[in-house]
Design an enzyme around this catalytic site. Structure first.
Site, PDB file in Angstrom:
ATOM      1  N   ASP A 212       0.824  -1.230   0.000  1.00 22.38           N
ATOM      2  CA  ASP A 212       0.000   0.000   0.000  1.00 22.38           C
ATOM      3  C   ASP A 212       0.852   1.272   0.000  1.00 22.38           C
ATOM      4  OD1 ASP A 212       1.067  -0.042   2.503  1.00 22.38           O
ATOM      5  OD2 ASP A 212      -0.836   0.065   3.578  1.00 22.38           O
ATOM      6  N   GLY A 213       2.172   1.113  -0.071  1.00 19.02           N
ATOM      7  CA  GLY A 213       3.043   2.284  -0.176  1.00 19.02           C
ATOM      8  C   GLY A 213       3.700   2.684   1.135  1.00 19.02           C
TER       9      GLY A 213
ATOM     10  N   ARG B 268      10.876  27.244   2.446  1.00 22.31           N
ATOM     11  CA  ARG B 268      10.368  28.545   2.007  1.00 22.31           C
ATOM     12  C   ARG B 268       9.001  28.879   2.617  1.00 22.31           C
ATOM     13  NH1 ARG B 268      11.472  28.138  -4.294  1.00 22.31           N
ATOM     14  NH2 ARG B 268      10.976  25.963  -3.863  1.00 22.31           N
ATOM     15  N   GLN B 269       8.396  27.880   3.280  1.00 21.23           N
ATOM     16  CA  GLN B 269       7.135  28.156   3.981  1.00 21.23           C
ATOM     17  C   GLN B 269       7.466  28.476   5.432  1.00 21.23           C
ATOM     18  OE1 GLN B 269       3.774  25.637   3.116  1.00 21.23           O
ATOM     19  NE2 GLN B 269       4.889  24.691   1.426  1.00 21.23           N
TER      20      GLN B 269
ATOM     21  N   HIS C 145      17.045  27.905   3.513  1.00 26.45           N
ATOM     22  CA  HIS C 145      16.611  29.054   2.720  1.00 26.45           C
ATOM     23  C   HIS C 145      16.854  30.394   3.437  1.00 26.45           C
ATOM     24  CE1 HIS C 145      14.339  31.675   0.259  1.00 26.45           C
ATOM     25  NE2 HIS C 145      13.429  31.855   1.182  1.00 26.45           N
TER      26      HIS C 145
ATOM     27  N   ASP D 250      17.668  38.784  -5.111  1.00 21.56           N
ATOM     28  CA  ASP D 250      16.627  39.366  -4.248  1.00 21.56           C
ATOM     29  C   ASP D 250      17.247  39.789  -2.922  1.00 21.56           C
ATOM     30  OD1 ASP D 250      16.831  37.005  -2.708  1.00 21.56           O
ATOM     31  OD2 ASP D 250      15.301  36.026  -3.927  1.00 21.56           O
TER      32      ASP D 250
ATOM     33  N   LYS E  57      13.141  42.277  -6.227  1.00 22.42           N
ATOM     34  CA  LYS E  57      12.268  41.262  -6.835  1.00 22.42           C
ATOM     35  C   LYS E  57      10.961  41.174  -6.054  1.00 22.42           C
ATOM     36  CE  LYS E  57      12.280  36.641  -5.658  1.00 22.42           C
ATOM     37  NZ  LYS E  57      12.884  35.314  -5.452  1.00 22.42           N
TER      38      LYS E  57
ATOM     39  N   ARG F   7       7.694  38.398  -5.623  1.00 18.49           N
ATOM     40  CA  ARG F   7       7.107  37.115  -6.023  1.00 18.49           C
ATOM     41  C   ARG F   7       5.612  37.298  -6.208  1.00 18.49           C
ATOM     42  NH1 ARG F   7       8.367  32.097  -6.785  1.00 18.49           N
ATOM     43  NH2 ARG F   7      10.522  32.279  -6.067  1.00 18.49           N
TER      44      ARG F   7
ATOM     45  N   ASP G 231      22.414  32.326  -5.762  1.00 20.36           N
ATOM     46  CA  ASP G 231      21.132  32.094  -5.092  1.00 20.36           C
ATOM     47  C   ASP G 231      21.226  30.804  -4.297  1.00 20.36           C
ATOM     48  OD1 ASP G 231      18.563  32.613  -4.332  1.00 20.36           O
ATOM     49  OD2 ASP G 231      17.735  32.702  -6.355  1.00 20.36           O
TER      50      ASP G 231
END
Ligand code: R5P
Length: 317
Positions: free
Chosen positions: A40-41, A99-100, A133, A172, A195, A197, A221
């Site tokens: 089932d993974g 990035r969140q 990040h 940025d 920059k 987004r 970057d």
């Protein structure tokens, strides 16, 4: 290099080549573990080595497929904890979800913090990461974080190229600190792009602060994902008279739509590290150079194991 049997390095399935290269640097065999999946993974990990009382390191980038690799890391950590490892370090060359890292609008999660909590809860005593990040992500973990930078590896390549009339450009504002590190190591001027987004896949580069006219440019970057940032930024600097344009980035995420953009962009060379294995599609471009962070990570693992300073590593690599 003499390292006692009390050190073991294991590989998740995201980047086994890098994990093996780290072991090669350390002159130890890669830890033996089987990663399999139920029909089932659901993932199953079984560590073959005895790790009781051992200083264990698990190398896993949480790159695509992000959730699968993240879950695998968590299971690996739990597995080692329950096998009585003395100390467990999650070596995360690329930390997905980074990035969140803030609520920039209402009713959104801070997933970077959630993932940091999950990693500590699963059993990590420490984290070793490369170019998170944002530097302040270290504070999302309630365990020690050793934070390395791919700049050490990439700067060496660009220094050997002896680029004259160099301007290092940050695409940025968030990347200024890294760009100034490159500039101080390579001896160039610094420029910054304003920059904005617009969405996950769309960015707009507006203005440059600094001189690029008639200059050779290194755009640096942390991540190339959709490539919207580097492509927008390199077009802008080329329009403003830049000569050669080099791009140096630590993490080559390369989302599928990035290649179309990169093909059109005025970039002479793209150089990345192997925190994420290069996809076949990226290899086919033939224009992306990859340098390894294995020795840097291997040396950091050795120092953590021996309780030696990591900050001194930045002076010696
Ligand atoms: C942004 O803040 C980062 O430093 C990178 O510039 C960005 O994540 C790159 O993403 P993309 O390639 O999708 O523009």
């Amino acid at each position: 290099m003499f390292l006692s049997g009390s050190l073991k390095v294991f590989a998740g399935s995201s980047n086994p080549v890098l994990a093996s290269a780290i072991c090669k640097y350390l002159e130890i065999p890669l830890g033996s573990a089987k990663i399999s999946a139920f029909p089932d993974g659901e993932k199953l990990i079984r560590v073959d080595d005895d790790v009781r009382g051992t200083d264990c390191f698990v190398v896993q980038s949480t790159c695509r497929p992000v959730d699968e690799h993240l879950m695998e890391l968590l299971i690996f950590l739990d597995c080692l904890k329950r096998a009585s490892a003395k100390r467990i370090t999650a070596v995360i060359p690329y930390f997905g979800y980074a990035r969140q890292d803030r609520k920039d609008e209402g009713r959104v999660p801070i997933t970077a913090k959630l993932v940091a909590n999950l990693i500590a809860t699963a059993g990590a005593d420490r984290v070793l990461a490369v170019d998170l990040h944002a530097h302040q992500l270290q504070g999302f973990f309630d365990i020690p974080v050793d934070h390395l930078t791919g700049e050490l590896v990439l700067s060496k390549y660009f220094r050997d190229k002896k680029i004259n009339n160099l301007t290092v450009v940050s695409p940025d504002v968030g990347n200024i600190r890294t760009a100034s590190l490159y500039a101080s190591h390579l001896g160039g001027d610094l420029a910054i792009i304003h920059k904005r987004r617009i969405s996950g896949s769309e960015v707009k580069s507006y203005e440059i602060i600094g001189q690029v006219n008639g200059r050779n440019v290194l755009m640096c970057d942390d991540i190339i994902a959709t490539a919207g940032t580097v492509c927008g930024a390199t077009k802008l600097i080329k329009d403003r008279g830049a000569k050669k344009v080099y791009v140096g980035a630590t993490h080559g995420v390369f989302a599928p739509q990035s290649f179309e953009k990169l093909k059109e962009a005025p970039i002479d060379e793209i150089v990345i590290t192997d925190t994420i294995p290069l996809t076949e599609e990226a290899k086919e471009t033939g224009s992306i150079k990859v340098f390894s962070v294995a020795d840097m990570l291997g040396e950091a693992v050795r120092r953590i194991h021996k309780n030696e300073s990591i900050s001194n590593l930045f002076n010696s690599v």
